[in-house]
Enzyme design. Structure first.
Site, PDB file in Angstrom:
ATOM      1  N   HIS A 194      -6.617  -0.338  -4.049  1.00  0.00           N
ATOM      2  CA  HIS A 194      -5.883   0.826  -3.545  1.00  0.00           C
ATOM      3  C   HIS A 194      -5.517   0.635  -2.079  1.00  0.00           C
ATOM      4  O   HIS A 194      -6.099  -0.177  -1.377  1.00  0.00           O
ATOM      5  CB  HIS A 194      -6.675   2.126  -3.736  1.00  0.00           C
ATOM      6  CG  HIS A 194      -8.084   2.064  -3.229  1.00  0.00           C
ATOM      7  ND1 HIS A 194      -8.424   2.361  -1.949  1.00  0.00           N
ATOM      8  CD2 HIS A 194      -9.233   1.698  -3.846  1.00  0.00           C
ATOM      9  CE1 HIS A 194      -9.724   2.210  -1.788  1.00  0.00           C
ATOM     10  NE2 HIS A 194     -10.247   1.801  -2.916  1.00  0.00           N
ATOM     11  N   LYS A 227       1.893   6.501  -4.498  1.00  0.00           N
ATOM     12  CA  LYS A 227       0.684   6.904  -3.771  1.00  0.00           C
ATOM     13  C   LYS A 227      -0.469   5.912  -4.000  1.00  0.00           C
ATOM     14  O   LYS A 227      -0.702   5.486  -5.119  1.00  0.00           O
ATOM     15  CB  LYS A 227       0.270   8.313  -4.181  1.00  0.00           C
ATOM     16  CG  LYS A 227      -0.563   8.978  -3.113  1.00  0.00           C
ATOM     17  CD  LYS A 227      -0.701  10.463  -3.301  1.00  0.00           C
ATOM     18  CE  LYS A 227      -1.420  11.018  -2.073  1.00  0.00           C
ATOM     19  NZ  LYS A 227      -1.748  12.409  -2.196  1.00  0.00           N
ATOM     20  N   HIS A 253     -14.790  -7.777   3.958  1.00  0.00           N
ATOM     21  CA  HIS A 253     -14.230  -6.425   3.898  1.00  0.00           C
ATOM     22  C   HIS A 253     -14.973  -5.458   4.821  1.00  0.00           C
ATOM     23  O   HIS A 253     -14.358  -4.717   5.595  1.00  0.00           O
ATOM     24  CB  HIS A 253     -14.275  -5.937   2.450  1.00  0.00           C
ATOM     25  CG  HIS A 253     -13.614  -4.611   2.259  1.00  0.00           C
ATOM     26  ND1 HIS A 253     -12.256  -4.434   2.351  1.00  0.00           N
ATOM     27  CD2 HIS A 253     -14.126  -3.388   1.980  1.00  0.00           C
ATOM     28  CE1 HIS A 253     -11.958  -3.162   2.130  1.00  0.00           C
ATOM     29  NE2 HIS A 253     -13.078  -2.501   1.898  1.00  0.00           N
ATOM     30  N   ASP A 266     -18.456   2.570   1.695  1.00  0.00           N
ATOM     31  CA  ASP A 266     -17.285   2.755   0.838  1.00  0.00           C
ATOM     32  C   ASP A 266     -17.698   2.615  -0.623  1.00  0.00           C
ATOM     33  O   ASP A 266     -18.902   2.589  -0.934  1.00  0.00           O
ATOM     34  CB  ASP A 266     -16.134   1.807   1.235  1.00  0.00           C
ATOM     35  CG  ASP A 266     -16.487   0.332   1.122  1.00  0.00           C
ATOM     36  OD1 ASP A 266     -17.569   0.001   0.588  1.00  0.00           O
ATOM     37  OD2 ASP A 266     -15.663  -0.496   1.562  1.00  0.00           O
ATOM     38  N   GLY A 314     -20.173   5.748  -2.264  1.00  0.00           N
ATOM     39  CA  GLY A 314     -18.767   5.942  -2.616  1.00  0.00           C
ATOM     40  C   GLY A 314     -18.558   5.926  -4.128  1.00  0.00           C
ATOM     41  O   GLY A 314     -17.812   6.751  -4.683  1.00  0.00           O
ATOM     42  N   ALA A 321      -1.647  14.047   8.383  1.00  0.00           N
ATOM     43  CA  ALA A 321      -0.456  14.344   9.173  1.00  0.00           C
ATOM     44  C   ALA A 321      -0.922  15.001  10.465  1.00  0.00           C
ATOM     45  O   ALA A 321      -1.684  15.961  10.436  1.00  0.00           O
ATOM     46  CB  ALA A 321       0.448  15.290   8.405  1.00  0.00           C
ATOM     47  N   ASN A 360      -1.464  23.127   9.815  1.00  0.00           N
ATOM     48  CA  ASN A 360      -0.805  21.816   9.719  1.00  0.00           C
ATOM     49  C   ASN A 360      -1.287  21.090   8.468  1.00  0.00           C
ATOM     50  O   ASN A 360      -2.463  20.779   8.336  1.00  0.00           O
ATOM     51  CB  ASN A 360      -1.145  20.997  10.975  1.00  0.00           C
ATOM     52  CG  ASN A 360      -0.583  19.578  10.914  1.00  0.00           C
ATOM     53  OD1 ASN A 360       0.154  19.216   9.986  1.00  0.00           O
ATOM     54  ND2 ASN A 360      -0.931  18.770  11.899  1.00  0.00           N
TER      55      ASN A 360
HETATM   56 FE   LIG Z   1     -13.417  -0.349   1.823  1.00  0.00          FE
END
Ligand SMILES: [Fe+2]
Length: 562
Positions: free
Chosen positions: A16, A41, A134, A157, A188, A415, A524
């Site tokens: 991803h 996405k 990583h 992660d 994760g 954003a 926002n």
């Molecule tokens: Fe990662």
């Protein structure tokens, strides 16, 4: 190290969030996620568009690059690691997953390998192709942008090849690896598995579980699946994986049937979300405590997808355990490109550059000429504002919902005033209005406030220096009824504190809105529809504007009303 070193960082794992960034002499020039350009996405394909955008922006040819750095282990390294695991039989449970990682990378290399793909797409280059571990890349992406001389660095992660959690001691521009907890003992992974059990998409919708959690109540026991405080935590992954009895078999046996996507949210779903979030917070706190003890520092850097859990981050910051904290805003795998691109500076005992990151405006921008051309293409009526900040503030104060498209696009998932939908936070109905008419998303997901940094202490208890919406803080009790549209059910908010010298245009908009209303805060949220990537070009903005219930589009110097 030669003068004017050009390095390209790439995240490409076929899992991803593929992305790319360009560094010139260790200074970040440009960064973008592939999804923004391809419009798919979490796009996991080789980031050919993102790399091209980096090279175009920097006016650099592939032949001029010195280093092309992938934030992922080389296939050989994964294989050697698997062999070692197998030989020592230290962790038989993780061995199969390790082998799986080797096969994954071998297939990546042979069928669609990053380096080969790079030469095919961008021509010959003399750049060294480098593979960076990583988690090392995540760790660099946190420390090298923190501005801290010394810090404990925690990476958590789903998985980075065999890694799930790692702890590092950063000082004097270098990183010392202290500990790795291998996959599948992964917080994760635990969170993603329950995200899917609750009827959402894994690696994408974890936000929804976090947002749902405060609606639940304590009582669901997840000890069978995670022990969040066992040195530093233990995930019982065998209980989580799909087995012969069907997906989530052990979870279903313990907690009842999994939720069908898009079906109604029941009380028990809220309670499970509460328990999952609580376990995640405890496990993160436990890892952070261990990291601070091992390094004997009071500065903390966080990265990895789990570090997007703004609720947990806010609790860590407010815990009193540490003095300063930096969370890499692109904490998920898109941000790995930033760390990978700096890895060459560690060669031969070298030091990483280190500069506090104060904004995320590293993406593409569009001049008024290009914007006007897009508006004409769609034969739209528009006006040119003499001051878009003032024009936008006036519209917001009248209750209009605005598309706000200005300057360089943000890198990372939030954003922050470049590609935003803005609204009046004082209106208690505004949350529902934006949710139903614009974002078409779930009722329980909160919206975040952007506030003048000078006014932050007036509105929130902590996170008064929070440029990236990655920390949750409690809204001061007296202010909850003042900004109800951005205050979550538990009294929390995920603020962006906006500084005049960092984003003068957005700061002036909020300042002017404050002068009109007495509240220097705006709602926002990201400029996109549900399930879509944040808008990238003026054309994306126009399409999204007309596909939604937004009232006005303020794009560059132009104002378009419906
Ligand atoms: Fe990662």
């Amino acid at each position: 190290m030669k003068n004017c070193m050009l390095t390209l960082g790439i995240n490409y794992s076929q899992m991803h969030d593929s992305s790319a960034c360009l560094m010139r002499d260790g200074e970040l020039v440009f960064a973008v996620a592939e999804e923004r350009i391809s419009r798919a996405k979490h796009d996991a394909r080789f980031p050919v568009n993102a790399i091209r955008a980096c090279l175009d922006f920097g006016r650099v040819k592939a032949s001029q690059l010195d280093e092309v750095c992938f934030g992922w282990q080389a296939p050989g390294a994964a294989f050697r690691h698997d062999l070692k695991c197998y030989a020592t039989r230290k962790r038989p449970a993780t061995y199969l997953n390790g082998l799986n990682s080797t096969l994954h990378f071998l297939s990546m290399w042979h069928q669609d390998g990053g380096a080969k793909n790079f030469a095919q797409s961008f021509g010959e280059t003399k750049a060294r192709m480098r593979f960076v571990g990583h988690h090392a890349a995540h760790a660099i992406s946190a420390y090298a942008y923190s501005g801290f001389e010394e810090a404990a660095v925690v990476v958590m992660d789903g998985r980075g090849a065999w890694e799930a959690t790692s702890i590092w001691h950063a000082r004097y521009g270098r990183l010392e690896h202290l500990l790795t907890i291998p996959f599948p003992d992964s917080v994760g992974y635990f969170y993603s598995e329950f995200t899917e059990y609750l009827g959402f998409h894994r690696n994408s919708d974890e936000w929804k579980v976090m947002g749902l959690a405060p609606y639940g109540k304590p009582g669901v026991n997840l000890r069978e699946f995670i022990d969040p405080q066992a040195g530093p935590y233990k995930v019982h992954a065998r209980k989580l994986v799909a087995n012969g009895a069907g997906p989530f078999a052990d979870i279903v046996r313990r907690l009842g049937p999994n939720r069908v996507p898009e079906s109604e949210i029941e009380e028990r779903h809220k309670d499970v979300a509460y328990a999952v979030q609580d376990a995640c917070e405890l496990a993160m706190m436990s890892v952070v405590k261990m990291a601070l003890e091992k390094t004997k520092t009071r500065n903390l850097c966080l990265a990895g997808g789990v570090a997007l859990n703004s609720k947990a981050n806010g609790k860590i910051l407010a815990s009193g355990l540490l003095e300063r904290m930096f969370v890499q805003p692109a904490a998920s795998d898109d941000g790995v490109a930033l760390g990978a691109a700096l890895a060459p500076y560690l060669d031969s005992g070298g030091q990483l550059p280190n500069k506090a990151m104060r904004h995320a405006y590293f993406g593409p921008e569009f001049e008024d000429e290009a914007i006007e051309s897009a508006l004409r293409t769609y034969k739209l009526k528009y006006t040119r504002a003499s001051d878009v900040a003032v024009a936008a503030a006036e519209l917001l104060a009248k209750g209009k919902i605005l598309g706000w498209f200005q300057g360089r696009m943000e890198f990372g998932p939030r954003a922050l005033g470049s590609r935003s939908i803005l609204a009046d936070p004082r209106d208690p109905e505004m949350n529902a209005k934006v949710n139903n008419a614009v974002k078409f998303r779930e009722w329980w997901r909160p919206f975040a406030p952007s506030m003048k940094k000078e006014a932050a202490a007036e509105f929130v208890e902590s996170a008064t220096d929070s440029p990236f919406m990655i920390l949750t803080a409690q809204v001061k009790p007296k202010k909850r009824s003042v900004i109800p549209a951005v205050t979550h059910v538990d009294g929390s908010a995920r603020p962006q504190t906006v500084e005049k010298q960092i984003n003068p245009l957005f700061w002036r908009l909020i300042d002017d809105f404050g002068a009109r209303t007495g509240v220097p805060v705006v709602l926002n949220t990201s400029f996109n529809l549900r399930g879509e990537a944040i808008v990238h070009t003026p054309t994306d903005a126009i399409r999204t504007f007309f596909s939604s219930g937004m009232d006005v589009l303020v794009v560059g110097s132009f104002v378009v009303e419906k």
